[in-house]
Design a protein around this motif. Structure first.
Motif, PDB file in Angstrom:
ATOM      1  N   ARG A  86       0.929  -1.164   0.105  1.00  0.00           N
ATOM      2  CA  ARG A  86      -0.076   0.140  -0.178  1.00  0.00           C
ATOM      3  C   ARG A  86       0.863   1.456  -0.042  1.00  0.00           C
ATOM      4  O   ARG A  86       0.465   2.457  -0.812  1.00  0.00           O
ATOM      5  CB  ARG A  86      -0.774  -0.100   1.319  1.00  0.00           C
ATOM      6  N   PHE A  87       1.839   1.064   0.727  1.00  0.00           N
ATOM      7  CA  PHE A  87       2.810   2.204   0.776  1.00  0.00           C
ATOM      8  C   PHE A  87       3.793   2.297  -0.476  1.00  0.00           C
ATOM      9  O   PHE A  87       3.932   3.239  -1.206  1.00  0.00           O
ATOM     10  CB  PHE A  87       3.644   2.256   2.104  1.00  0.00           C
ATOM     11  N   ALA A  88       4.464   1.227  -0.779  1.00  0.00           N
ATOM     12  CA  ALA A  88       5.495   1.103  -1.614  1.00  0.00           C
ATOM     13  C   ALA A  88       5.099   1.354  -2.958  1.00  0.00           C
ATOM     14  O   ALA A  88       5.717   2.082  -3.893  1.00  0.00           O
ATOM     15  CB  ALA A  88       6.185  -0.305  -1.688  1.00  0.00           C
ATOM     16  N   ASP A  89       3.918   1.150  -3.338  1.00  0.00           N
ATOM     17  CA  ASP A  89       3.254   1.110  -4.800  1.00  0.00           C
ATOM     18  C   ASP A  89       3.130   2.704  -5.186  1.00  0.00           C
ATOM     19  O   ASP A  89       3.314   2.908  -6.133  1.00  0.00           O
ATOM     20  CB  ASP A  89       2.127   0.479  -5.138  1.00  0.00           C
ATOM     21  N   ARG A  90       2.804   3.342  -4.067  1.00  0.00           N
ATOM     22  CA  ARG A  90       2.648   4.924  -4.347  1.00  0.00           C
ATOM     23  C   ARG A  90       4.137   5.346  -4.704  1.00  0.00           C
ATOM     24  O   ARG A  90       4.073   6.654  -5.086  1.00  0.00           O
ATOM     25  CB  ARG A  90       2.009   5.550  -3.288  1.00  0.00           C
ATOM     26  N   LEU A  91       5.145   4.937  -4.398  1.00  0.00           N
ATOM     27  CA  LEU A  91       6.607   5.458  -4.676  1.00  0.00           C
ATOM     28  C   LEU A  91       7.235   4.612  -5.643  1.00  0.00           C
ATOM     29  O   LEU A  91       8.418   5.012  -5.914  1.00  0.00           O
ATOM     30  CB  LEU A  91       7.389   5.359  -3.389  1.00  0.00           C
ATOM     31  N   GLY A  92       6.813   3.720  -6.267  1.00  0.00           N
ATOM     32  CA  GLY A  92       7.494   2.859  -7.058  1.00  0.00           C
ATOM     33  C   GLY A  92       8.453   2.047  -6.585  1.00  0.00           C
ATOM     34  O   GLY A  92       9.504   1.564  -7.300  1.00  0.00           O
ATOM     35  N   VAL A  93       8.317   1.843  -5.160  1.00  0.00           N
ATOM     36  CA  VAL A  93       9.321   0.824  -4.502  1.00  0.00           C
ATOM     37  C   VAL A  93       8.699  -0.425  -4.817  1.00  0.00           C
ATOM     38  O   VAL A  93       7.417  -0.752  -4.546  1.00  0.00           O
ATOM     39  CB  VAL A  93       9.411   1.322  -3.197  1.00  0.00           C
ATOM     40  N   ARG A  94       9.636  -1.582  -5.211  1.00  0.00           N
ATOM     41  CA  ARG A  94       9.116  -2.991  -5.390  1.00  0.00           C
ATOM     42  C   ARG A  94       9.299  -3.656  -3.975  1.00  0.00           C
ATOM     43  O   ARG A  94      10.345  -3.686  -3.484  1.00  0.00           O
ATOM     44  CB  ARG A  94       9.859  -3.520  -6.688  1.00  0.00           C
ATOM     45  N   VAL A  95       8.223  -4.317  -4.106  1.00  0.00           N
ATOM     46  CA  VAL A  95       8.193  -5.376  -2.870  1.00  0.00           C
ATOM     47  C   VAL A  95       7.929  -6.665  -3.437  1.00  0.00           C
ATOM     48  O   VAL A  95       6.617  -6.816  -4.256  1.00  0.00           O
ATOM     49  CB  VAL A  95       7.081  -4.999  -1.620  1.00  0.00           C
ATOM     50  N   MET A  96       8.621  -7.908  -3.107  1.00  0.00           N
ATOM     51  CA  MET A  96       8.159  -9.044  -3.433  1.00  0.00           C
ATOM     52  C   MET A  96       8.226 -10.105  -2.411  1.00  0.00           C
ATOM     53  O   MET A  96       9.007  -9.943  -1.449  1.00  0.00           O
ATOM     54  CB  MET A  96       9.277  -9.422  -4.593  1.00  0.00           C
TER      55      MET A  96
END
Length: 744
Positions: free
Chosen positions: A119-129
Motif C-alpha cells: 500500500r505504501f511502496a506502490d505509491r512510490l514505485g518501490v518494489r516489494v516481492m
C-alpha cells in the motif's frame, strides 16, 4: 452489551474478576512532512497518516543513524510504519535492490503483511516481492535477475536459500536492513536456530537490525544476545490500545472448561458478534467444535489450526472476514496478527503459556477501535487456582523475559553444516564451543578439512536434511498401520505420547500406538474409538550432571547449572477419562528407554525434617520435595512464562531437585528459572498455601506429566520447604545428585 450481561448473569459460572481498560489516547508529535522525505511523506498522507507518534519519530531517527533498533509498542501503534518509512527513503535513494529483507515468523503472516507493505511502496514505485516456498519459479527468476527493493520472507526459506541458491546469497550481500517483526517468538529452541541463522547471514553482510514486538520483558538484553550486538537502541512506545477493553476471569461451576468455551461461543453466535476461541491443542479445538455442532451452531463456526492445509485456513479466514461465520476456534495459528477483520470477543479456553502470549491473543480484539471483550476461563489446575486466589496479579504482570540457549549442541552442529554449505567455513570464524563441535563433525565424516577451510561432505548434506528451524532434529515419524505418514513428534515427548498402547490424537481423530521403534524413530498407530480416554506415561528417570557450567547460591540454596544427561524409561501408563481425569487403571508395558543431553539446574534445597522417626520422615520428605519440584515447574509458567512442556524434573527425599530443559540440547528455560528463582519460589509458595485441599490435589501440586501418576505428594510439606527457602533456609548436607532412584 448483552454479551457481557449474559456472561455476568449465568449462575453456571463464577465471575472471579472484571477489569476494564479504557482506550489510550496518544498525541502525535510531529507532521510527517517535517520528518520524512517529501515523496514518502506524501505517500503516508495519501493513506491518511499525516503525523507521527513520538516512538515512530525516535525509531526513524535511530534507523537512519544506522543503529540496531528495537521497537516495542502496543497493538495498532504503528510499528510497521516506523520501520518502513526509513526503508522506503533508502529505497528511493538506491540504484537497485535489495535494500531490506523483512522476515515474519511464518509464511502465512508474511503473505498477510505483503499487501500492507505494498500500500505504501506502490505509491512510490518501490518494489516489494515475497520469497517463500510458494513463490513460482517465474517470479523467483525475476527476483534474482531484477531484485526488488524489499524482500518479504520467513526464516525457514532464508535458511534453505542460503544453502542451495547462489543467486540468493548474492542478493543477501547487498541488504542494508534486516527486519524481524514479532521477534518475541524467537525464544527457546526457535531462538537458538534464529541466533545461528543470523550468524550465517552475517558471513555475507552485516545489515542494520530492526526488531518489533508488543510483548517482550527484556528487549535490550534479548536482542543484544540474539544479534550479538552491543549497540541496540530500544524505542518504547505506548503499550495500550485504541479501543476500550473489558477483560473477565471466569470459572465454570458445573461444566468443564471446554463446555464453558462452547457456551461462550454460542452466546456470540446468538448475539451476532465475532469471536475467536483460543485453545492450545488440536484435541481441545475439536472438542469445542463438536460441542457447538451438537448444539446446532455448526454452520456459524469453523476451526483454524495447524494440521489443516493452507487453503483450508485461508478459506476460514476469508469466511470470517465476510461475516459468513461468527466464531473461529483457533490454536495459536491466529495469535501472530494475521488480519482476519473485526473481532469483538476473545474466549481463552486455557491460560496461555505466557503473559506475552496472552497479550498477543488479546491484541486480536477491538483492532478497529470498538469495545472488545476477553473472557479468560480458569480451570482446575495450579495456575488457575493461583489466579482465582490472586486475580489482580493476572493483570498486574509485565511481559516475561525471553531466553534461548546459544550452546545447544544439536542446533549448533546442524547450523555449522549449513554454514559450510552456504560457503566454506574458516576455522577462525568459530568459537571454542563451535570448534569442538566441528571436530566431532569431522570425525563423523560430515565435514572435510581443506587447508584452513571446512567443507561439507555428501554425508554431511544427508545429515543436514533433518534441519528444521521449528524444533529439534530428534523426532519420531508417526505412521498408520497401512504405511501412511501422519506427522512427527519431538523426542523426548514422543516417548510419553507414543509408547505402545498410548492413546494419541491427530487431525481430530484418535489413534492407539501399536509400536514405537526408537532406533528407526517410527511409531505405528491405528484408529481407535477412544475419544473420552487419555493415557499418562509412567516412568523412571536417571539424571547425570555431565558438566558444570555455573555454580553458586540463590536465596541460600546451592545450585549447579550445566549439561545433563537424562535417561527416561517408560514402564507403563495410567488410563484416564479425558473429561473427568479419573484414573481407570495402571498398566505395565515392556520398558522403553531414551537418553538425551540437555541443560538444567540441580538445586540443593535445605533439608527440612518433619518427624524424628526416620522411616516416616523419609516418606514425608519424599512427598514434600516431590511436590516442591512440581509446584516450582508450575510457578515458572507464571513467573517466567514457560510453557507446560518446557521443563521436566525429578526430586530426591534428601532435598535435591533437578529441573531441566525438556528439549534435546536445551531451550534456555531452566536458566531463566534460575535467574528468577526468588519470584518462582514466591509464586510456588502462594500456590501451595492458597489451596483449600487436605494435602494435595490438581489445583496445587498435581501435574499432568507426573511420571508416577501424582503419588507421593504433600502440599503441606512443600509449603514448609518453600517457607524455609524464602526465609533464607539452611545449607543442604548433600552436594551431588544421589545414586538412589528419585521421584519424577
Amino acid at each position: 452489551m448483552s454479551f457481557l450481561r449474559k456472561v455476568l448473569e449465568d449462575p453456571g459460572r463464577e465471575v472471579v474478576y472484571v477489569k476494564t481498560d479504557e482506550a489510550e489516547r496518544v498525541e502525535p508529535c510531529c507532521d510527517v512532512g517535517e520528518v520524512l522525505r517529501a515523496e514518502v511523506a506524501q505517500a503516508f498522507k495519501s493513506l491518511g497518516i499525516s503525523s507521527l507518534y513520538r516512538h515512530q519519530y525516535d525509531a526513524v531517527v535511530s534507523i537512519r543513524a544506522g543503529r540496531d533498533t528495537v521497537i516495542v509498542a502496543g497493538t495498532g501503534m504503528g510499528k510497521t510504519e516506523a520501520f518502513l518509512a526509513p526503508i522506503l527513503e533508502a529505497s528511493l535513494e538506491s540504484l537497485g535492490g535489495p535494500v531490506a529483507l523483512v522476515l515474519y515468523p511464518t509464511k502465512a503472516l508474511a503473505r498477510d503483511q505483503l499487501s500492507r507493505l505494498r500500500r505504501f511502496a506502490d505509491r512510490l514505485g518501490v518494489r516489494v516481492m515475497v520469497y517463500d516456498g510458494d513463490t513460482p519459479q517465474r517470479e523467483r527468476r525475476i527476483l534474482y535477475d531484477s531484485p526488488p527493493h524489499i524482500i518479504v520472507s520467513n526464516p525457514d526459506m532464508v535458511s534453505q536459500a542460503l544453502m542451495h541458491v547462489a543467486k540468493f546469497r548474492e542478493l543477501v550481500k547487498r541488504v542494508r536492513y534486516l527486519v524481524l517483526d514479532d521477534f518475541h517468538v524467537y525464544g527457546g529452541v526457535f531462538g537458538s536456530h534464529m541466533y545461528y541463522l543470523l550468524r550465517r547471514l552475517r558471513r555475507f553482510s552485516r545489515p542494520v537490525y530492526i526488531a518489533t514486538s508488543a510483548t517482550v520483558g527484556n528487549p535490550a538484553e534479548f536482542t543484544q544476545a540474539l544479534f550479538e550486538s552491543d549497540r541496540v537502541n530500544v524505542v518504547v512506545g505506548p503499550l495500550g490500545r485504541r479501543g476500550r477493553l473489558v477483560q473477565v476471569l471466569a470459572r465454570p461451576r458445573f461444566r468443564s472448561k471446554w463446555a464453558e468455551a462452547a457456551r461462550l461461543a454460542a452466546i456470540c453466535v446468538e448475539e451476532g458478534v465475532k469471536c475467536l476461541v483460543f485453545t492450545d491443542s488440536h484435541r481441545y479445538s475439536e472438542v469445542i467444535y463438536r460441542a457447538l455442532k451438537m448444539g446446532g451452531y455448526g454452520e456459524r463456526v469453523a476451526v483454524h489450526r495447524a494440521g489443516l492445509d493452507a487453503e483450508e485456513r485461508r478459506r476460514v479466514e476469508d469466511a470470517f472476514k465476510r461475516g459468513e461465520i461468527d466464531v473461529v476456534i483457533s490454536t495459536p495459528t491466529l495469535e501472530l496478527g494475521v488480519d482476519i477483520g473485526d473481532v469483538d470477543v476473545a474466549v481463552l479456553a486455557s491460560i496461555p503459556p505466557s503473559y506475552n502470549r496472552y497479550l498477543q491473543r488479546v491484541g486480536r480484539v477491538g483492532r478497529r477501535g470498538q469495545t472488545g471483550y476477553v473472557v479468560q476461563i480458569l480451570g482446575n489446575d495450579p495456575i488457575s487456582q493461583y489466579y482465582r486466589n490472586y486475580p489482580h496479579e493476572f493483570f498486574a504482570r509485565a511481559p516475561e523475559p525471553l531466553g534461548f540457549e546459544k550452546e545447544n549442541e544439536d542446533v549448533a552442529a546442524l547450523h555449522l553444516l549449513a554454514a559450510a554449505s552456504d560457503m566454506p567455513l574458516r576455522l577462525s570464524e568459530l568459537s571454542n564451543f563451535e570448534k569442538e563441535l566441528a571436530e566431532s563433525l569431522l570425525a563423523k565424516g560430515y565435514l572435510a578439512k581443506v587447508g584452513n577451510y571446512l567443507r561439507i561432505t555428501p554425508a554431511g548434506r544427508e545429515a543436514l536434511s533433518s534441519l528444521s528451524l521449528r524444533g529439534s532434529p530428534h523426532v519420531v515419524k508417526i505412521k498408520t498401520v497401512d504405511g501412511r505418514t501422519l506427522g512427527e513428534r519431538e523426542l523426548p515427548l514422543a516417548l510419553y505420547e507414543l509408547h505402545p498402547e498410548a492413546i494419541y490424537m491427530h487431525g481430530g481423530r484418535t489413534y492407539v500406538s501399536k509400536s514405537l521403534d526408537l532406533t528407526k524413530r517410527v511409531a505405528i498407530v491405528e484408529p481407535v474409538d477412544a475419544e473420552d480416554l487419555v493415557t499418562q506415561a509412567l516412568e523412571d528417570m536417571d539424571p547425570e550432571l555431565v558438566e558444570v557450567v555455573e555454580e553458586g547460591s540463590v536465596e541460600g540454596v546451592r545450585y549447579q547449572y550445566g549439561r545433563l544427561k537424562i535417561r527416561i524409561t517408560v514402564h507403563g501408563y495410567a488410563l484416564k477419562r479425558f473429561t473427568t481425569e479419573e484414573t481407570l487403571g495402571e498398566y505395565p508395558i515392556e520398558p522403553l528407554s531414551y537418553e538425551f543431553e540437555t541443560k538444567g539446574v540441580v538445586l540443593y534445597m535445605p533439608l527440612v525434617r518433619f518427624t524424628s522417626e526416620e522411616a516416616l520422615d523419609w516418606e514425608a520428605r519424599a512427598k514434600g520435595y516431590h511436590a516442591t519440584e512440581h509446584v516450582l515447574i508450575s510457578a515458572a509458567e507464571i513467573a517466567i512464562g514457560s510453557a507446560k512442556t518446557d521443563l521436566g524434573g525429578i526430586s530426591y527425599p534428601d532435598g535435591v531437585i533437578v529441573i531441566y530443559d525438556s528439549h534435546v540440547g536445551g531451550n534456555g528455560t531452566s536458566r531463566l528459572l534460575l535467574k528468577n528463582f526468588r519470584r518462582v519460589a514466591e509464586v510456588a509458595y502462594k500456590i501451595v498455601k492458597g489451596c483449600d485441599c487436605v494435602d494435595g490435589c490438581p489445583k496445587c501440586v498435581f501435574s499432568p506429566y507426573c511420571g508416577n501418576n501424582n503419588k507421593m505428594l504433600s502440599r503441606r510439606n512443600a509449603a514448609r520447604i518453600l517457607e524455609h527457602v524464602l526465609k533464607g533456609g539452611g545449607a543442604s548436607p548433600v552436594l551431588e545428585i544421589p545414586k538412589v532412584r528419585g521421584i519424577v
